[in-house]
Design an enzyme around this catalytic site. Structure first.
Site, PDB file in Angstrom:
ATOM      1  N   ASP A  15       0.790  -1.252   0.000  1.00 38.36           N
ATOM      2  CA  ASP A  15       0.000   0.000   0.000  1.00 38.36           C
ATOM      3  C   ASP A  15       0.816   1.293   0.000  1.00 38.36           C
ATOM      4  O   ASP A  15       0.519   2.210   0.778  1.00 38.36           O
ATOM      5  CB  ASP A  15      -0.962   0.005   1.206  1.00 38.36           C
ATOM      6  CG  ASP A  15      -1.997  -1.103   1.146  1.00 38.36           C
ATOM      7  OD1 ASP A  15      -1.980  -1.891   0.186  1.00 38.36           O
ATOM      8  OD2 ASP A  15      -2.821  -1.186   2.075  1.00 38.36           O
ATOM      9  N   LYS A  34      -7.159  -4.955  -2.824  1.00 39.64           N
ATOM     10  CA  LYS A  34      -7.910  -5.474  -1.669  1.00 39.64           C
ATOM     11  C   LYS A  34      -8.824  -4.401  -1.109  1.00 39.64           C
ATOM     12  O   LYS A  34      -8.578  -3.208  -1.283  1.00 39.64           O
ATOM     13  CB  LYS A  34      -6.944  -5.990  -0.605  1.00 39.64           C
ATOM     14  CG  LYS A  34      -5.989  -4.915  -0.132  1.00 39.64           C
ATOM     15  CD  LYS A  34      -4.976  -5.468   0.831  1.00 39.64           C
ATOM     16  CE  LYS A  34      -4.069  -4.369   1.329  1.00 39.64           C
ATOM     17  NZ  LYS A  34      -4.759  -3.279   2.032  1.00 39.64           N
ATOM     18  N   CYS A  51      -1.939  -2.844   7.727  1.00 38.32           N
ATOM     19  CA  CYS A  51      -1.834  -3.792   6.611  1.00 38.32           C
ATOM     20  C   CYS A  51      -0.557  -4.626   6.645  1.00 38.32           C
ATOM     21  O   CYS A  51      -0.583  -5.806   6.296  1.00 38.32           O
ATOM     22  CB  CYS A  51      -2.015  -3.059   5.287  1.00 38.32           C
ATOM     23  SG  CYS A  51      -3.724  -2.476   5.117  1.00 38.32           S
TER      24      CYS A  51
HETATM   25  C1  VGL Z   1      -4.694   0.558   5.713  1.00 39.83           C
HETATM   26  C2  VGL Z   1      -6.267   1.459   7.102  1.00 39.83           C
HETATM   27  C3  VGL Z   1      -7.231   1.340   6.129  1.00 39.83           C
HETATM   28  C4  VGL Z   1      -3.278   0.155   5.514  1.00 39.83           C
HETATM   29  C5  VGL Z   1      -5.650   0.419   4.729  1.00 39.83           C
HETATM   30  O1  VGL Z   1      -2.816   0.081   4.353  1.00 39.83           O
HETATM   31  O2  VGL Z   1      -2.584  -0.092   6.534  1.00 39.83           O
HETATM   32  N1  VGL Z   1      -5.019   1.070   6.900  1.00 39.83           N
HETATM   33  N2  VGL Z   1      -6.915   0.817   4.941  1.00 39.83           N
END
Ligand code: VGL
Ligand code: ZN
Length: 210
Positions: A15, A113, A158
């Site tokens: 991410d 995701k 994540c």
């Molecule tokens: C994430 C919160 C919501 C992450 C993704 O990538 O850690 N955290 N969506």
């Protein structure tokens, strides 16, 4: 301890998207600091997989769809506790794009995701109901990739859940904390570190990787 990267190792880059970097809607403090480090690290790996948080507008994890709730409050979903987030990583938005400095042209797979409206997905392996697979475990097994080095954003969400689920799925997981950054809600970074120790998931310094 030094680890030599071989052709059954994979780097999982979690991410590294605009919304998780300074200026983004769910900015991880200093999230952009890791980008060059990740590029350099990725160059050592023959196999790299990226993940991309990828929500439909109005996703159930967004505080904005829960009247009276604010971002970072925790609510109960059918599958358990769920943090409510600011709107982020909406499919097709600039915020959902990878950071412009991320330079990993040899990445072999992008796992998206969080695309089901009713279920969030922190982990690259399972959605937050802890039972819907993303397909990553099957992919890695079929490709005979058995050791997974993990970096990215956010360390305490994540990255943490991916490391735990990968471990439970039978992969050897190694977290590279130097190339990760956390959000830190109520001690969640410390909790992540404790979870790694509990599962004997080693935290590897970048210098230890050849
Ligand atoms: C994430 C919160 C919501 C992450 C993704 O990538 O850690 N955290 N969506
Ligand atoms: Zn998300």
């Amino acid at each position: 301890m030094a680890l030599k990267i071989n052709d059954t190792d994979v780097l999982l880059v979690v991410d590294i998207q605009n919304d998780f970097c300074p200026g983004g809607s769910l900015a991880v403090p200093a999230g952009d600091e890791i980008v060059l480090l990740v590029n350099r690290l990725a160059a050592k790996f023959q196999h790299v997989v990226l993940t991309q948080d990828w929500h439909p507008a109005g996703h159930s994890s967004f505080a904005s769809v829960h009247p009276g709730r604010k971002p970072f409050e925790v609510v109960t979903f059918p599958y358990g506790p769920q943090v409510l987030w600011p709107d982020h990583c909406v499919q097709g938005s600039v915020g959902a794009e990878f950071h412009a400095g991320l330079d990993v042209p040899h990445a072999e797979l992008i796992i998206r995701k969080g695309y089901r409206r009713a279920v969030d997905s922190y982990s690259a392996f399972f959605e937050n109901d802890r039972k819907t697979p993303t397909g990553l475990a099957g992919y890695l097994r079929e490709r005979e990739l058995s050791r997974v080095f993990i970096v990215g954003l956010a360390l305490d969400f994540c990255v943490r859940y991916s490391a735990e689920d990968g471990h439970r799925s039978g992969f050897e997981m190694v977290v590279i904390e130097e190339a990760s950054r956390g959000i830190d809600l109520d001690g969640s970074i410390d909790a992540a570190r404790r979870a790694f120790v509990e599962l004997s998931i080693p935290a590897m310094p970048i210098d230890g990787i050849r």
